[in-house]
Design an enzyme around this catalytic site. Structure first.
Site, PDB file in Angstrom:
ATOM      1  CB  CYS A  34      -4.733   2.401 -15.669  1.00 32.41           C
ATOM      2  SG  CYS A  34      -4.753   0.443 -14.827  1.00 32.41           S
ATOM      3  CB  ILE A  59      -4.129  -8.420 -19.219  1.00 28.51           C
ATOM      4  CG1 ILE A  59      -4.867  -7.858 -18.496  1.00 28.51           C
ATOM      5  CG2 ILE A  59      -3.043  -8.215 -18.256  1.00 28.51           C
ATOM      6  CD1 ILE A  59      -5.141  -8.154 -17.024  1.00 28.51           C
ATOM      7  CE1 TYR A 149      -8.584  -6.292  -5.277  1.00 27.73           C
ATOM      8  CE2 TYR A 149      -8.573  -6.987  -3.106  1.00 27.73           C
ATOM      9  CZ  TYR A 149      -7.536  -6.871  -3.724  1.00 27.73           C
ATOM     10  OH  TYR A 149      -6.086  -6.886  -3.671  1.00 27.73           O
ATOM     11  CE  LYS A 153      -6.200  -9.876  -6.572  1.00 25.46           C
ATOM     12  NZ  LYS A 153      -5.396  -9.382  -7.396  1.00 25.46           N
ATOM     13  CG  ASN A 199      -3.361  -0.389   0.964  1.00 26.15           C
ATOM     14  OD1 ASN A 199      -4.378  -0.148   1.149  1.00 26.15           O
ATOM     15  ND2 ASN A 199      -2.738  -0.365   0.234  1.00 26.15           N
TER      16      ASN A 199
END
Length: 338
Positions: A34, A59, A149, A153, A199
């Site tokens: 993806c 996953i 996000y 984590k 980024n």
């Protein structure tokens, strides 16, 4: 060792697979493509000098993971797979929690069923939130990340810590990355963002190669040396080496092992712009824009624990990060072929 690498065709995953193969390990890559392209796979094989097995899949497919773990007699899992764009996570939180948190739950459930108890998790410095002191040390309490996000984590770190407490024979490494940049020195493997880069370094690279007009520098009034935000940039090859070392040293060493993987120094946005300008031999077009909500003025890693316990430290400079990124981008202006 026989290693399952989830998200192994992505940016950090692909570079890590090359280093694993070069170090003689057997690699199985699981990726749903993806955020990556199938055309990276022959590059991994060529640079790694050995054939990795590739399985296209998700996953969240626990039955598939269980099958892979059994069929390939996997010893250890390096878990990169997940969604990673901070801004996108604010707009699509449920997708981030489903992929990153639920996906990890499915993965470790399959690992438990297959009796595979070595896991390296791709975490992030975002779990620190906004700390009063820099550099960031692993012993700091985790903070409150700003984005789904970052929260995903942190949730995964908490889940894995609880798992290891309940089942002490597990060896779990939480590797907290700072800002990975750079590319393989061959110029044939690098970061290939889908759409507009989120980024700094890949955005600058696309400006330099003519794909973007100008870089927006968000904020020039921070309390830093040149007024722009300061971050810890780490070469992706140093980061890849960190995974190999952590995997080899921590295999079957029970516990939760937390390490910062960063350069241990801060560089400003303009430092990165200037390094890239030097690498590509031309000025980078940029303009100042207002600060973004939630951006911190400055932070960087204290990576001395990884040095002390894993004998790992960065060896590549900001100039090399820029040179290797430019080498990749100039040879492959459109990234990997579709």
């Amino acid at each position: 060792m026989r290693v399952l690498v989830t998200g192994g065709s992505g940016y950090i995953g692909s570079h890590t697979c090359v280093q694993l193969l070069q170090n003689g390990h057997d690699v199985v890559i699981l990726d749903n493509l993806c955020n990556s392209k199938r055309s990276v796979l022959p590059v991994i094989e060529r640079l790694g000098g050995k054939h990795p097995t590739f399985v296209e899949g998700d996953i969240r497919n626990e039955a598939l993971i269980t099958e892979i773990l059994h069929d390939h007699a996997i010893d250890t899992v390096i878990h990169f797979a997940g969604l990673k764009a901070v801004g996108e996570s604010v707009a699509r939180p449920l997708e981030y929690y489903d992929n990153n948190v639920n996906g990890t739950l499915r993965l470790v459930s399959a690992m438990r069923a297959a009796n595979v108890k070595n896991l390296i998790f791709s975490s992030s410095a975002t779990v620190y939130g906004d700390q009063p002191k820099i550099p960031y040390v692993e012993s700091f309490p985790t903070g409150t990340p700003q984005s789904p996000y970052g929260k995903s984590k942190l949730m995964v770190e908490q889940i894995l810590t609880d798992l290891q407490k309940a089942q002490p024979e597990w060896s779990i490494a939480l590797l907290r990355y700072f800002n990975p940049v750079g590319a393989h020195p061959s110029g044939d493997m690098g970061e290939d963002p889908q759409g507009i880069p989120n980024n700094l370094m890949p955005y600058i690279a696309q400006v330099a190669v003519g794909r973007r007009e100008s870089l927006a520098v968000f904020g020039n009034d921070y309390p830093t040396e040149d007024g722009t935000g300061v971050r810890d940039y780490i070469h992706v090859m140093d980061l890849a080496d960190g995974h190999v070392v952590a995997m080899e040293k921590l295999a079957d060493k029970s516990g939760v092992h937390i390490y910062n993987l960063g350069a241990g120094v801060g560089s400003s946005v303009l430092d990165v712009v200037n390094a890239f300008s030097k690498a590509c031999g031309k000025p980078i077009n940029y303009h100042f824009a207002p600060r973004r909500d939630g951006d911190l003025p400055a932070y960087w890693a204290d990576a001395s624990k990884a040095d002390r316990e894993l004998n790992w430290r960065v060896t590549r400079t900001l100039d090399e990060m820029a040179q290797d990124t430019w080498h990749w981008q100039s040879r492959h202006p459109q990234g990997y072929p579709d």
